[in-house]
Design a protein around this motif. Structure first.
Motif, PDB file in Angstrom:
ATOM      1  N   ILE A 127       9.694  -3.150   4.964  1.00 56.84           N
ATOM      2  CA  ILE A 127       9.468  -3.667   6.317  1.00 56.84           C
ATOM      3  C   ILE A 127       9.623  -2.548   7.355  1.00 56.84           C
ATOM      4  O   ILE A 127       8.824  -2.430   8.287  1.00 56.84           O
ATOM      5  N   GLY A 128      10.647  -1.725   7.192  1.00 57.35           N
ATOM      6  CA  GLY A 128      10.874  -0.632   8.130  1.00 57.35           C
ATOM      7  C   GLY A 128       9.754   0.384   8.140  1.00 57.35           C
ATOM      8  O   GLY A 128       9.333   0.867   9.200  1.00 57.35           O
ATOM      9  N   SER A 156       7.836   1.550  -2.060  1.00 55.42           N
ATOM     10  CA  SER A 156       8.708   0.385  -1.939  1.00 55.42           C
ATOM     11  C   SER A 156       7.957  -0.903  -2.271  1.00 55.42           C
ATOM     12  O   SER A 156       8.516  -1.821  -2.868  1.00 55.42           O
ATOM     13  N   GLY A 157       6.671  -0.965  -1.912  1.00 60.56           N
ATOM     14  CA  GLY A 157       5.869  -2.145  -2.257  1.00 60.56           C
ATOM     15  C   GLY A 157       5.672  -2.278  -3.755  1.00 60.56           C
ATOM     16  O   GLY A 157       5.769  -3.377  -4.313  1.00 60.56           O
ATOM     17  N   PRO A 189       3.437 -10.429  -9.184  1.00 57.08           N
ATOM     18  CA  PRO A 189       2.654 -11.620  -8.826  1.00 57.08           C
ATOM     19  C   PRO A 189       1.305 -11.209  -8.229  1.00 57.08           C
ATOM     20  O   PRO A 189       1.143 -10.105  -7.721  1.00 57.08           O
ATOM     21  N   PHE A 190       0.333 -12.102  -8.306  1.00 51.89           N
ATOM     22  CA  PHE A 190      -1.027 -11.816  -7.836  1.00 51.89           C
ATOM     23  C   PHE A 190      -1.043 -11.406  -6.374  1.00 51.89           C
ATOM     24  O   PHE A 190      -1.815 -10.527  -5.978  1.00 51.89           O
ATOM     25  N   VAL A 191      -0.194 -12.021  -5.563  1.00 49.90           N
ATOM     26  CA  VAL A 191      -0.164 -11.722  -4.129  1.00 49.90           C
ATOM     27  C   VAL A 191       0.183 -10.256  -3.893  1.00 49.90           C
ATOM     28  O   VAL A 191      -0.409  -9.599  -3.035  1.00 49.90           O
ATOM     29  N   PHE A 192       1.110  -9.715  -4.660  1.00 50.00           N
ATOM     30  CA  PHE A 192       1.497  -8.321  -4.473  1.00 50.00           C
ATOM     31  C   PHE A 192       0.376  -7.370  -4.893  1.00 50.00           C
ATOM     32  O   PHE A 192       0.189  -6.329  -4.274  1.00 50.00           O
ATOM     33  N   ILE A 193      -0.345  -7.723  -5.924  1.00 45.02           N
ATOM     34  CA  ILE A 193      -1.465  -6.879  -6.339  1.00 45.02           C
ATOM     35  C   ILE A 193      -2.549  -6.898  -5.263  1.00 45.02           C
ATOM     36  O   ILE A 193      -3.114  -5.852  -4.917  1.00 45.02           O
ATOM     37  N   LEU A 194      -2.833  -8.071  -4.694  1.00 41.81           N
ATOM     38  CA  LEU A 194      -3.807  -8.178  -3.604  1.00 41.81           C
ATOM     39  C   LEU A 194      -3.341  -7.386  -2.382  1.00 41.81           C
ATOM     40  O   LEU A 194      -4.127  -6.650  -1.773  1.00 41.81           O
ATOM     41  N   GLY A 206       2.176 -11.185   3.916  1.00 37.55           N
ATOM     42  CA  GLY A 206       3.556 -10.736   3.783  1.00 37.55           C
ATOM     43  C   GLY A 206       4.567 -11.753   4.313  1.00 37.55           C
ATOM     44  O   GLY A 206       5.652 -11.907   3.743  1.00 37.55           O
ATOM     45  N   PHE A 207       4.250 -12.440   5.400  1.00 40.86           N
ATOM     46  CA  PHE A 207       5.171 -13.426   5.957  1.00 40.86           C
ATOM     47  C   PHE A 207       4.980 -14.812   5.360  1.00 40.86           C
ATOM     48  O   PHE A 207       5.627 -15.767   5.792  1.00 40.86           O
TER      49      PHE A 207
END
Length: 109
Positions: free
Chosen positions: A10-11, A45-46, A56-61, A103-104
């Protein structure tokens, strides 16, 4: 470990946004170097968060969109033609908005 990676991620996103805005107004080489360093930390970090949560799929996207965002921003920083820079700024804004919504947790899959 999750909290540390999350806070770093986030930072670095916040710092990256500030550096992008500064780079638009001041064409300094040090800002380009800082942009690249922060981008690497943000991607690291991601990826660490994705590994911690078992990819998870969201992180790959998000990873794919983030890499496109960083590439588009690099192209915008290097452009001298203001007309093409406006197109890049709009594209960057849309990608940043999509990444923030994912992200949110506003956009979920």
């Amino acid at each position: 470990m999750y909290d540390i990676l999350y806070q770093v991620h986030i930072g670095t996103w916040a710092l990256l946004l500030i550096i992008i805005v500064l780079t638009l107004f001041f064409k300094k080489m040090i800002l380009n170097i800082i942009f690249r360093i922060i981008s690497v930390v943000m991607l690291g970090s991601g990826i660490g968060l994705a590994v911690y949560l078992s990819f998870p799929f969201v992180f790959i996207l998000k990873l794919v969109i983030a890499i496109l965002l960083i590439g588009t921003t690099e192209m915008m920083i290097k452009k001298e033609n203001p007309r093409k820079a406006i197109v890049h700024q709009i594209l960057i804004g849309v990608m940043f908005l999509i990444l923030c919504l994912i992200g949110f947790g506003v956009i979920r899959f």
